[in-house]
Scaffold this active site. Structure first.
Site, short mmCIF file in Angstrom:
data_model
loop_
_atom_site.label_atom_id
_atom_site.label_comp_id
_atom_site.label_asym_id
_atom_site.label_seq_id
_atom_site.Cartn_x
_atom_site.Cartn_y
_atom_site.Cartn_z
CE LYS A 24 0.79 1.58 4.37
NZ LYS A 24 1.78 2.58 4.53
CG ASP A 154 -0.28 0.17 7.99
OD1 ASP A 154 -1.14 1.04 8.23
OD2 ASP A 154 0.92 0.42 7.77
O1 C5P Z 1 1.01 -0.87 14.57
P1 C5P Z 1 2.42 -1.00 14.09
O2 C5P Z 1 3.17 -2.10 14.77
O3 C5P Z 1 2.53 -1.07 12.60
O4 C5P Z 1 3.13 0.36 14.51
C1 C5P Z 1 4.54 0.48 14.53
C2 C5P Z 1 4.90 1.64 15.45
O5 C5P Z 1 4.45 2.86 14.89
C3 C5P Z 1 4.26 1.56 16.82
O6 C5P Z 1 5.08 0.88 17.71
C4 C5P Z 1 4.14 3.02 17.21
O7 C5P Z 1 5.34 3.48 17.74
C5 C5P Z 1 3.93 3.73 15.88
N1 C5P Z 1 2.51 4.03 15.59
C6 C5P Z 1 1.87 5.05 16.28
N2 C5P Z 1 0.56 5.32 16.00
C7 C5P Z 1 -0.11 4.62 15.06
C8 C5P Z 1 0.53 3.59 14.35
C9 C5P Z 1 1.84 3.33 14.63
O8 C5P Z 1 2.46 5.72 17.13
N3 C5P Z 1 -1.39 4.91 14.83
#
Ligand code: C5P
EC number: 2.7.1.148
Length: 330
Positions: A24, A154
């Site tokens: 994406k 995601d």
């Molecule tokens: O959810 P995911 O593991 O993909 O997110 C990776 C990192 O990105 C999280 O550990 C966080 O630090 C940050 N993040 C965030 N807010 C979001 C998505 C991701 O702070 N909505």
């Protein structure tokens, strides 16, 4: 439910599914505020693209999870989100696991890793869909998305893909009409990685003072994206206007610290035929949008000439209308 490219025969003998897992890009990423769970409240427009990994999910007689990948940088242990997706299914559906046995996952990686293209997330989504089919669980799209949300922000989007507004952590999805055939060039330095956690943490340090704190205002701001100019452009299928309204708050922290990403933005911006250019997610991939494949191919060549660095990977792809798809089953 995810679309199937070919009908899925419901035979007891079905032991293996081959799935297409698209990457994406973010057409829009606005950071609205901080959440109590440590994440950020976001308003995004996510778009599936043709660049995809192929994921084979196979039942095996031992009660283990095994991951194989053709890409040396991708871990095959529990740190791989695809592995975690299989573990989640084992935990959620122990009877099916006992009945059908373990799972072998083979990832044929085409999507650059740690690139801001949801490569890991789409692999996890494919594993959820693949195991749902292997174990004949009959999960709905929203059940798969809910499971995906526990793995990463995601993952829910990657299940059905297409074009969607994503709010909350990124897991609250409102589908938009599909955007077909806007052409894209992606540019990424192979050895350059940006940690998503670092990008958000740095953004919070630098711009946290401007976050909306009041929960009513947070909701109002998240809702405002639904009537925003870029959503209108998507509804109108107006590629030029979409390209004019591209936005990514994370550029504010990534571009100053990663001059190579800034350089890609500038080189794209100076090419003829580029409708708009932006960093995807937390980077470091930069994309540019085009009205025709020919223009995209032309600019790919121009960028290759302008930046003589073998570390630079360039891909021509386009917007697509789906997420995880079944390519074949045995
Ligand atoms: O959810 P995911 O593991 O993909 O997110 C990776 C990192 O990105 C999280 O550990 C966080 O630090 C940050 N993040 C965030 N807010 C979001 C998505 C991701 O702070 N909505």
């Amino acid at each position: 439910m995810p679309n199937a490219q070919c009908p899925i025969p419901h035979s007891q003998k079905m032991r293996s599914y081959s799935l297409i897992a698209p990457a994406k890009i973010n057409l829009y990423l606005e950071i609205i505020g901080a959440r109590l769970d440590g994440y950020h409240e976001l308003a995004m427009i996510l778009q599936s693209i043709g660049l995809a990994d192929e994921i084979d999910v196979r039942s095996i007689s031992t009660d283990t999870i095994r991951v194989y990948c053709n890409h040396p940088q991708v871990p095959t242990d529990k740190s791989n989100l695809a592995y975690q997706a299989a573990e989640l299914m084992v935990r959620q559906f122990p009877e099916a696991f006992a009945k059908y046995g373990g799972v072998e996952i083979t990832i044929n990686k085409q999507i650059p890793v740690a690139a801001g293209l949801a490569g890991g997330s789409t692999n996890a989504a494919a594993v959820l869909v693949g195991i749902d089919l292997l174990w004949k669980l009959g999960l709905t799209q929203s059940e798969l998305e809910e499971l995906g949300g526990t793995l990463g922000s995601d993952v829910p989007f990657c299940v059905a893909g297409g074009t969607a507004i994503a709010t909350g952590r990124g897991e609250q999805l409102s589908p938009l009409p599909s955007l077909d055939s806007i052409y894209i060039v992606l540019a990424k330095y192979r050895s350059l990685e940006v940690s998503t956690a670092w990008a958000y943490k740095t953004y919070r340090q630098q711009f946290g003072h401007s976050y909306i704190r009041d929960s009513d205002n947070l909701t109002a701001r998240a809702n405002a994206v639904h009537s925003g100019v870029i959503v209108k452009a998507v509804l109108d299928k107006d590629a030029r206007e979409i390209a004019r309204k591209l936005h990514n708050d994370l550029e504010r922290v990534v571009l100053p610290d990663y001059p190579q990403v800034l350089q890609l933005r500038e080189v794209f911006a100076n090419q003829e035929g580029v409708l708009g250019t932006m960093m995807s997610g937390s980077g470091p991939t930069v994309f540019a949008l085009f009205e025709s494949q020919q223009q995209a191919e032309q600019v790919k060549l121009q960028v290759r000439k302008a930046i003589l660095d073998e570390d630079l990977e360039l891909f021509v792809t386009r917007t697509i209308t789906h997420g995880i798809q079944v390519a074949s089953s045995i």
